[in-house]
Design a protein around this motif. Structure first.
Motif, PDB file in Angstrom:
ATOM      1  N   MET A   1       0.845  -1.200   0.000  1.00 21.99           N
ATOM      2  CA  MET A   1       0.000   0.000   0.000  1.00 21.99           C
ATOM      3  C   MET A   1       0.885   1.256   0.000  1.00 21.99           C
ATOM      4  N   SER A   2       0.587   2.200  -0.866  1.00 29.64           N
ATOM      5  CA  SER A   2       1.394   3.420  -0.874  1.00 29.64           C
ATOM      6  C   SER A   2       1.076   4.257   0.347  1.00 29.64           C
ATOM      7  N   LYS A   3       1.960   5.204   0.599  1.00 31.90           N
ATOM      8  CA  LYS A   3       1.809   5.989   1.810  1.00 31.90           C
ATOM      9  C   LYS A   3       0.488   6.768   1.832  1.00 31.90           C
ATOM     10  N   GLU A   4       0.074   7.270   0.626  1.00 30.35           N
ATOM     11  CA  GLU A   4      -1.166   8.055   0.566  1.00 30.35           C
ATOM     12  C   GLU A   4      -2.378   7.219   0.947  1.00 30.35           C
ATOM     13  N   LYS A   5      -2.306   5.934   0.580  1.00 32.89           N
ATOM     14  CA  LYS A   5      -3.470   5.080   0.823  1.00 32.89           C
ATOM     15  C   LYS A   5      -3.498   4.559   2.252  1.00 32.89           C
ATOM     16  N   ARG A   6      -2.411   4.753   2.956  1.00 34.52           N
ATOM     17  CA  ARG A   6      -2.326   4.201   4.309  1.00 34.52           C
ATOM     18  C   ARG A   6      -3.494   4.691   5.159  1.00 34.52           C
ATOM     19  N   LYS A   7      -4.087   3.742   5.856  1.00 32.16           N
ATOM     20  CA  LYS A   7      -5.256   4.076   6.657  1.00 32.16           C
ATOM     21  C   LYS A   7      -4.810   4.835   7.896  1.00 32.16           C
ATOM     22  N   SER A   8      -5.494   5.913   8.220  1.00 31.84           N
ATOM     23  CA  SER A   8      -5.065   6.654   9.409  1.00 31.84           C
ATOM     24  C   SER A   8      -6.098   6.617  10.528  1.00 31.84           C
ATOM     25  N   VAL A   9      -7.376   6.353  10.186  1.00 34.19           N
ATOM     26  CA  VAL A   9      -8.409   6.285  11.230  1.00 34.19           C
ATOM     27  C   VAL A   9      -8.999   4.885  11.260  1.00 34.19           C
ATOM     28  N   PHE A  10      -9.088   4.343  12.460  1.00 34.08           N
ATOM     29  CA  PHE A  10      -9.600   2.982  12.644  1.00 34.08           C
ATOM     30  C   PHE A  10     -10.863   3.039  13.497  1.00 34.08           C
ATOM     31  N   ASN A  11     -11.963   2.540  12.943  1.00 34.79           N
ATOM     32  CA  ASN A  11     -13.211   2.513  13.706  1.00 34.79           C
ATOM     33  C   ASN A  11     -13.409   1.108  14.257  1.00 34.79           C
ATOM     34  N   VAL A  12     -13.408   0.995  15.574  1.00 34.52           N
ATOM     35  CA  VAL A  12     -13.415  -0.321  16.212  1.00 34.52           C
ATOM     36  C   VAL A  12     -14.672  -0.496  17.055  1.00 34.52           C
ATOM     37  N   ALA A  13     -15.320  -1.675  16.931  1.00 38.89           N
ATOM     38  CA  ALA A  13     -16.454  -2.005  17.803  1.00 38.89           C
ATOM     39  C   ALA A  13     -16.007  -3.037  18.827  1.00 38.89           C
ATOM     40  N   VAL A  14     -16.315  -2.772  20.095  1.00 41.63           N
ATOM     41  CA  VAL A  14     -15.966  -3.680  21.195  1.00 41.63           C
ATOM     42  C   VAL A  14     -17.235  -4.432  21.592  1.00 41.63           C
ATOM     43  N   VAL A  15     -17.164  -5.765  21.544  1.00 40.27           N
ATOM     44  CA  VAL A  15     -18.349  -6.603  21.762  1.00 40.27           C
ATOM     45  C   VAL A  15     -18.047  -7.692  22.799  1.00 40.27           C
ATOM     46  N   GLY A  16     -19.077  -8.439  23.197  1.00 35.84           N
ATOM     47  CA  GLY A  16     -18.901  -9.534  24.158  1.00 35.84           C
ATOM     48  C   GLY A  16     -20.204  -9.757  24.897  1.00 35.84           C
ATOM     49  N   LEU A  17     -20.229 -10.800  25.701  1.00 33.67           N
ATOM     50  CA  LEU A  17     -21.434 -11.174  26.459  1.00 33.67           C
ATOM     51  C   LEU A  17     -22.120  -9.940  27.055  1.00 33.67           C
ATOM     52  N   SER A  18     -23.414  -9.773  26.731  1.00 31.44           N
ATOM     53  CA  SER A  18     -24.181  -8.613  27.185  1.00 31.44           C
ATOM     54  C   SER A  18     -25.614  -9.040  27.421  1.00 31.44           C
ATOM     55  N   GLY A  19     -26.323  -8.286  28.241  1.00 27.42           N
ATOM     56  CA  GLY A  19     -27.737  -8.558  28.457  1.00 27.42           C
ATOM     57  C   GLY A  19     -28.133  -8.402  29.905  1.00 27.42           C
ATOM     58  N   THR A  20     -29.212  -9.077  30.287  1.00 27.64           N
ATOM     59  CA  THR A  20     -29.707  -8.990  31.670  1.00 27.64           C
ATOM     60  C   THR A  20     -28.779  -9.783  32.596  1.00 27.64           C
ATOM     61  N   GLU A  21     -29.015  -9.649  33.898  1.00 30.56           N
ATOM     62  CA  GLU A  21     -28.188 -10.393  34.864  1.00 30.56           C
ATOM     63  C   GLU A  21     -28.303 -11.901  34.680  1.00 30.56           C
ATOM     64  N   GLN A  22     -29.466 -12.363  34.194  1.00 27.97           N
ATOM     65  CA  GLN A  22     -29.606 -13.811  33.943  1.00 27.97           C
ATOM     66  C   GLN A  22     -28.610 -14.263  32.887  1.00 27.97           C
ATOM     67  N   ILE A  23     -28.298 -13.365  31.952  1.00 22.64           N
ATOM     68  CA  ILE A  23     -27.393 -13.727  30.863  1.00 22.64           C
ATOM     69  C   ILE A  23     -25.936 -13.508  31.254  1.00 22.64           C
ATOM     70  N   LYS A  24     -25.637 -12.368  31.850  1.00 21.15           N
ATOM     71  CA  LYS A  24     -24.213 -12.065  32.077  1.00 21.15           C
ATOM     72  C   LYS A  24     -23.739 -12.338  33.503  1.00 21.15           C
ATOM     73  N   GLY A  25     -24.667 -12.712  34.399  1.00 18.19           N
ATOM     74  CA  GLY A  25     -24.262 -12.926  35.792  1.00 18.19           C
ATOM     75  C   GLY A  25     -24.210 -11.601  36.535  1.00 18.19           C
ATOM     76  N   THR A  26     -23.517 -11.593  37.679  1.00 24.60           N
ATOM     77  CA  THR A  26     -23.558 -10.410  38.537  1.00 24.60           C
ATOM     78  C   THR A  26     -22.635  -9.288  38.061  1.00 24.60           C
ATOM     79  N   SER A  27     -21.856  -9.523  37.005  1.00 23.67           N
ATOM     80  CA  SER A  27     -20.950  -8.474  36.524  1.00 23.67           C
ATOM     81  C   SER A  27     -20.781  -8.579  35.018  1.00 23.67           C
ATOM     82  N   GLY A  28     -20.548  -7.436  34.387  1.00 24.37           N
ATOM     83  CA  GLY A  28     -20.269  -7.430  32.944  1.00 24.37           C
ATOM     84  C   GLY A  28     -18.887  -8.003  32.659  1.00 24.37           C
TER      85      GLY A  28
END
Ligand code: GTP
Ligand code: MG
Length: 267
Positions: free
Chosen positions: A1-28
């Motif tokens: 990749m040439s320098k001009e095309k080099r990506k400079s901004v990265f959009n990241v999504a952080v995911v993982g077990l989520s939901g009610t306490e029945q699903i995730k337990g007493t802590s996220g």
């Protein structure tokens, strides 16, 4: 990749077990804390408690904006060679109503595992999230808006909690991330596996997480990279995001992934 095309901004999504306490337990599983430590690293700006149980008015406020995701803002980090990487960070979670203890109703009725794999994300005039206390008194805090229009997610971090949490079994967490991975893989975007809360790690849970990550990507793959993190001790957090960015932009040289123990000793 040439320098001009080099990506400079990265959009990241952080995911993982989520939901009610029945699903995730007493802590996220540690999604918010990982984002907090990455975006606002300094001790004074690190909050260990980010509740997902919200009143209707906080859910409808400008920060949550009736979405099941948060915009954590942006940050620029340098790798070992002094090169800059700018990140926008989104946390995909599930907000629970403080009256009914059921998920808040939002515009999207999709299940978490499917919704968290979205790669085009927008929310009109959504404000950056900082901490739970900010909700309802937004004007007392720094105000930053999520970039206008649709953000394209470039890659994902799957959080996998390796500490012991009451009312949550490791098998349930593995099943959940298997399901999440199934949808994320369809996007063809790079994925990184972050073991979270390694400062309180339970060895068999670490093995479960590592084995799962190794099994991802089919027979001819080596699985997805694993980074052992601790948000509370600020270990390997930046490493996780930089490693993902280097998977997204292959022209960037890779920083070596250091184990939790080695990273802890190096401090
Ligand atoms: P939800 O969004 O509600 O699904 O949770 P989450 O995945 O965002 O988890 P969150 O970051 O809110 O962390 C949940 C709990 O785990 C909090 O009480 C944190 O203090 C604790 N925690 C998070 N990261 C760490 C860590 O690195 N080490 C330890 N020991 N505890 C942590
Ligand atoms: Mg959270």
């Amino acid at each position: 990749m040439s320098k001009e095309k080099r990506k400079s901004v990265f959009n990241v999504a952080v995911v993982g077990l989520s939901g009610t306490e029945q699903i995730k337990g007493t802590s996220g599983v540690g999604k918010s804390c990982l984002c907090n430590r990455f975006i606002r690293e300094e001790a004074d700006n690190y909050y260990p408690d980010h509740t997902s149980v919200l009143s209707q008015s906080d859910f409808g406020g400008r920060v949550v904006n009736n979405d099941h995701f948060l915009y954590w803002g942006d940050v620029t980090k340098k790798d070992d060679n002094g090169l800059d990487y700018k990140f926008n960070v989104i946390e995909q979670t599930e907000f629970i109503d403080d009256q009914s203890y059921q998920p808040h109703r939002s515009s999207s009725n999709q299940l978490y595992v499917k919704r968290c794999a979205q790669t085009k994300i927008s929310s009109a005039e959504k404000m950056m999230y900082i901490c739970t206390d900010q909700l309802g008194i937004e004007s007392d805090f720094d105000i930053k808006l999520m970039p206008e229009g649709k953000i394209t997610i470039d890659g994902f971090i799957i959080c996998f909690d390796v500490s012991f949490v009451n009312n949550r079994s490791i098998d349930d967490q593995v099943r959940f991330v298997q399901n999440v991975y199934h949808y994320l893989a369809k996007t063809k975007k790079p994925i990184l596996f972050a073991l979270t809360k390694c400062d309180e790690q339970v060895a068999p849970f670490v093995s479960e997480g590592t084995q799962f990550a190794a099994s991802c990507g089919g027979k001819r793959s080596n699985g997805i990279p694993v980074v052992e993190t601790s948000a509370s001790e600020n270990i390997n957090v930046t490493q996780a995001f930089l490693t993902l960015a280097q998977l997204i932009d292959k022209s960037r040289s890779k920083t070596k992934i250091v184990s939790f123990d080695d990273a802890a000793h190096a401090r």
